[in-house]
Design an enzyme around this catalytic site. Structure first.
Site, mmCIF file in Angstrom:
data_model
loop_
_atom_site.group_PDB
_atom_site.id
_atom_site.type_symbol
_atom_site.label_atom_id
_atom_site.label_comp_id
_atom_site.label_asym_id
_atom_site.label_seq_id
_atom_site.Cartn_x
_atom_site.Cartn_y
_atom_site.Cartn_z
ATOM 1 N N TRP A 1 51.332 34.251 41.310
ATOM 2 C CA TRP A 1 50.182 35.162 41.303
ATOM 3 C C TRP A 1 49.713 35.175 39.856
ATOM 4 O O TRP A 1 50.423 35.637 38.964
ATOM 5 C CB TRP A 1 50.611 36.558 41.758
ATOM 6 C CG TRP A 1 49.467 37.525 41.864
ATOM 7 C CD1 TRP A 1 48.616 37.665 42.918
ATOM 8 C CD2 TRP A 1 49.073 38.500 40.891
ATOM 9 N NE1 TRP A 1 47.708 38.660 42.656
ATOM 10 C CE2 TRP A 1 47.958 39.187 41.419
ATOM 11 C CE3 TRP A 1 49.535 38.851 39.621
ATOM 12 C CZ2 TRP A 1 47.314 40.204 40.721
ATOM 13 C CZ3 TRP A 1 48.889 39.866 38.928
ATOM 14 C CH2 TRP A 1 47.786 40.531 39.491
ATOM 15 N N ASN B 1 58.851 35.160 36.481
ATOM 16 C CA ASN B 1 58.072 36.221 37.112
ATOM 17 C C ASN B 1 58.030 37.374 36.118
ATOM 18 O O ASN B 1 59.074 37.805 35.646
ATOM 19 C CB ASN B 1 58.756 36.655 38.419
ATOM 20 C CG ASN B 1 58.166 37.942 38.978
ATOM 21 O OD1 ASN B 1 56.997 38.255 38.754
ATOM 22 N ND2 ASN B 1 58.977 38.690 39.710
ATOM 23 N N GLU C 1 42.735 55.852 52.214
ATOM 24 C CA GLU C 1 43.647 54.816 52.680
ATOM 25 C C GLU C 1 42.913 53.827 53.594
ATOM 26 O O GLU C 1 43.104 52.618 53.493
ATOM 27 C CB GLU C 1 44.850 55.470 53.388
ATOM 28 C CG GLU C 1 45.852 54.527 54.003
ATOM 29 C CD GLU C 1 46.425 53.487 53.034
ATOM 30 O OE1 GLU C 1 46.228 53.585 51.816
ATOM 31 O OE2 GLU C 1 47.071 52.546 53.543
ATOM 32 N N LYS D 1 42.407 49.819 52.818
ATOM 33 C CA LYS D 1 42.835 48.777 53.773
ATOM 34 C C LYS D 1 41.704 47.810 54.042
ATOM 35 O O LYS D 1 41.871 46.600 53.987
ATOM 36 C CB LYS D 1 43.243 49.388 55.113
ATOM 37 C CG LYS D 1 44.587 49.941 55.381
ATOM 38 C CD LYS D 1 45.796 49.138 55.136
ATOM 39 C CE LYS D 1 46.127 49.039 53.680
ATOM 40 N NZ LYS D 1 47.026 50.005 53.138
ATOM 41 N N GLU E 1 40.692 45.626 50.895
ATOM 42 C CA GLU E 1 41.671 44.668 50.347
ATOM 43 C C GLU E 1 41.849 43.435 51.214
ATOM 44 O O GLU E 1 42.121 42.362 50.706
ATOM 45 C CB GLU E 1 43.017 45.328 50.021
ATOM 46 C CG GLU E 1 43.943 45.581 51.165
ATOM 47 C CD GLU E 1 45.297 46.118 50.713
ATOM 48 O OE1 GLU E 1 45.898 45.556 49.801
ATOM 49 O OE2 GLU E 1 45.747 47.114 51.301
ATOM 50 N N LYS F 1 51.980 41.192 47.168
ATOM 51 C CA LYS F 1 52.649 42.347 47.758
ATOM 52 C C LYS F 1 53.251 43.285 46.722
ATOM 53 O O LYS F 1 53.019 44.473 46.733
ATOM 54 C CB LYS F 1 53.730 41.842 48.718
ATOM 55 C CG LYS F 1 54.497 42.944 49.423
ATOM 56 C CD LYS F 1 53.614 43.623 50.439
ATOM 57 C CE LYS F 1 54.347 44.691 51.213
ATOM 58 N NZ LYS F 1 53.393 45.580 51.905
HETATM 59 O O1 M6R Z 1 55.391 48.748 46.667
HETATM 60 P P1 M6R Z 1 54.512 49.900 46.295
HETATM 61 O O2 M6R Z 1 54.390 50.909 47.381
HETATM 62 O O3 M6R Z 1 54.871 50.525 44.993
HETATM 63 O O4 M6R Z 1 53.070 49.260 46.127
HETATM 64 C C1 M6R Z 1 51.995 50.037 45.689
HETATM 65 C C2 M6R Z 1 50.686 49.319 45.889
HETATM 66 O O5 M6R Z 1 50.661 48.135 45.161
HETATM 67 C C3 M6R Z 1 50.426 49.001 47.364
HETATM 68 O O6 M6R Z 1 50.460 50.134 48.151
HETATM 69 C C4 M6R Z 1 49.051 48.318 47.527
HETATM 70 O O7 M6R Z 1 48.035 49.215 47.226
HETATM 71 C C5 M6R Z 1 48.909 47.774 48.943
HETATM 72 N N1 M6R Z 1 48.446 46.426 48.892
HETATM 73 C C6 M6R Z 1 47.968 48.552 49.775
HETATM 74 O O8 M6R Z 1 47.861 48.052 51.064
#
Ligand code: M6R
Length: 598
Positions: free
Chosen positions: A74, A100, A473, A477, A480, A593
């Site tokens: 990434w 990483n 939220e 969704k 993204e 992710k």
């Molecule tokens: O693993 P985490 O819950 O800490 O991640 C936080 C965000 O990066 C994560 O929720 C991100 O916004 C998602 N892609 C949303 O769907």
């Protein structure tokens, strides 16, 4: 944020590494690469694009290799391209690395090396690692790795091959996860446990600043001072089924269908003998005056949902994005308790925010979905969500599990503060009812709504109170994974500016689950309709009005926990819109992710 894999053992390193990269691909898919020992030489193959491109390029290559490292990227420093793809060889091709994280002082280190005549082949921060190791004058490779860790500033999980040490891998980590897997056929290195399922029977989570040295026979661990450490292995308790797509077309679809299970398992955890709430000291909870909830993205949105639930129980909550908490002026507050939310438990901003809270002696609770994560080790108390592995980049089932855990936590705090002898899960019956209703939910209108969105130019999600948190939220969704511009806002705020953007090419999705706010939200609907937008209402109430173009009916429950239900069709909406647009919802553009870099 980038996936690292390494293998040494009896099996084909090429097959093991490529399979591991497929499993880690959700961490980044800008490029992928592999480097193995082939007849004593470091043989490198890397390519821009997804892992499948690399697999194609590797066909008929790298035969009979038993040790190597791989990477799926990434991009942070340097565009996604072949030259910026990992692994990186040193200038003399004697050292190879995958990384990483982010090397924050790479410009200084690179400048020094360039002055010594070293030529760089990429624009990345990572390449400097290979060049530093090449230049090292230390007598042993282990000492070179130790010296390296003393020079780097930032976050890193690094795997290293040295020419001349065939079938040996060195690794170090700081602020980025790295795991060693053990099997009868050899040793693995991986950025997460998922890639080791079905491959290994035991795994070891590397600690901060730990150095490991793996060969065919064994794995040795050392601390920063190169003193040998004992390795603790944990049993692998995930199955292939937990991490496979099964018959679903995408992970995201599978995970949306698992939302009811995620809620149920999270409630059951509180009912079990290992009830995490019982571990919270009662005097700490009783005396809490200020709750701060910290997270990023979806995890932050879960916090906002709970804020409303807490307020109804006279608990004051402030929600702060972890990236803001880190750098804002710290003000001490009497009897503060910080709650960190993170699905992965590896999000860099959230981890750093937690460290700041700890520096100020604030008690910390984390709500995480990955029991082996870095954040779990750092926090004072852990409340697990039981959503199971979440692979799709867009978080769905983890969100519902997070709000379930937060409702329980707020109830627990309320009961302790008010000396109420509460059962472990006050909401149990209501939440089971929600589970049942979600299991039987019919998404029949969602295809039509996806179509409507694609026919228009912009989307707004609006709501009041807790419905605003759901709007946030839902909007996150949609944008993204479908790359459609969407915004969320408080329904009452429209007329203070955003109404200027509302026209006949706009879809406004209104979430209205709170009875006492319903009429006020209807006023906003009339104002929107008068400007020609298409209005979609998501509600459990019976509504008869021409102002609404589409009604998304949802089942009803106690309105305090309606957020568990109202988000469900919105998660499916995001999924279906991405698919209808021909996009891969599991691998959204520019995202990954687990955001392990700042
Ligand atoms: O693993 P985490 O819950 O800490 O991640 C936080 C965000 O990066 C994560 O929720 C991100 O916004 C998602 N892609 C949303 O769907």
């Amino acid at each position: 944020m980038c996936g690292i894999i390494g293998y040494v053992g009896k099996l084909s390193a090429k097959n093991e590494i490529l399979a591991g990269l497929k499993m880690l691909e959700y961490r980044g898919y800008d490029s992928a690469g592999i480097c193995c020992f082939e007849k004593g030489e470091l043989k490198l193959i890397k390519k821009k694009g997804k892992v499948d491109t690399l697999i194609e390029v590797c066909k008929d290559k790298l035969k009979d290799v038993h040790c190597g490292i791989g990477h799926t990227r990434w991009a942070t420093h340097g565009d996604p391209s072949d030259k910026n793809a990992h692994p990186f060889l040193s200038e003399n091709n004697n050292v190879c690395i995958v990384h990483n994280g982010i090397i924050e002082n790479f410009e200084t280190l690179k400048g020094n090396l360039q002055k010594q005549g070293v030529r760089f082949r990429s624009e990345t921060d990572s390449e400097v690692i290979a060049q530093l190791l090449q230049k090292s004058k230390c007598e042993s490779e282990l000492k070179k790795v130790q010296e390296l860790s003393n020079m780097l500033v930032g976050s890193y999980a690094i795997a290293i091959l040295f020419k001349g040490l065939e079938n040996q891998i060195f690794a170090i980590r700081k602020n980025s996860p790295l795991i060693v897997g053990k099997s009868k056929d050899g040793y693995y290195l991986s950025s997460d446990v998922n890639a080791l399922v079905d491959k290994t029977t035991e795994y070891h989570i590397m600690e901060e600043d730990e150095i490991v040295w793996i060969d065919n026979e064994d794995c040795y661990a050392f601390n920063k001072n190169l003193q040998a450490k004992e390795i603790t292995y944990l049993p692998m308790n995930l199955s292939k089924q937990d991490i496979s797509r099964g018959t679903f077309e995408h992970y995201m679809l599978k995970e949306i269908m698992q939302v009811p299970m995620a809620i149920k398992m999270t409630i059951n955890e509180c009912e079990s003998i290992i009830n995490p709430y019982n571990k919270l000291p009662k005097d700490l909870i009783r005396d809490v005056k200020h709750l701060t909830i910290i997270g990023c993205g979806t995890a932050f949105n879960a916090g906002m949902t709970a804020e409303h639930y807490a307020r109804e129980r006279d608990i004051i909550v402030e929600c702060v994005y972890a990236s803001e908490y880190r750098y804002r002026k710290f003000l001490s507050q009497e009897n503060e308790l910080c709650i960190f939310i993170s699905q992965s438990g590896e999000t860099a901003d959230t981890i750093e925010a937690l460290k700041i809270a700890k520096e100020h002696q604030i008690p910390t609770i984390v709500i995480t979905n990955v029991s082996t994560s870095t954040i779990n080790k750092l926090a004072d108390y852990v409340i697990p969500t039981k959503a199971g592995p979440e692979i799709a980049v867009a978080s769905t089932k983890a969100y519902n599990a997070q709000i379930t855990a937060l409702y329980n936590l707020m109830d627990y705090i309320y009961c302790v503060k008010n000396k109420i002898n509460c059962r472990t899960c006050i909401l149990k019956d209501k939440l089971y009812d929600v589970v049942n209703k979600l299991e039987n939910y019919n998404f029949d209108k969602i295809d039509e709504l996806s179509q409507l969105i694609l026919e228009n130019e912009r989307v707004f999600f609006i709501g009041r109170g807790v419905d605003y948190a759901t709007s946030q939220e839902a909007s996150l969704k949609l944008k993204e994974i479908s790359n459609i511009h969407s915004e969320s806002l408080y329904a009452g705020e429209l007329k203070h500016g955003t109404l200027a953007l509302i026209d006949e090419n706009t879809v406004v999705i209104v979430i209205a689950t709170q009875k006492h706010l319903f009429d006020k939200t209807m006023n906003s609907i009339y104002e929107i309709k008068a400007r020609g937008a298409k209005v979609v209402l998501v509600t459990q109430f019976d509504v008869q009005t021409d102002a609404i173009d589409m009604l998304i009916s949802i089942p009803t429950t106690d309105q305090a926990i309606m957020a568990e239900i109202s988000i469900y069709p919105m998660q499916m909406l995001a999924y279906k819109t991405a698919v209808l647009k021909g996009l891969d919802p599991d691998k959204p553009r520019n995202l990954a992710k687990s955001v392990t870099v700042e």
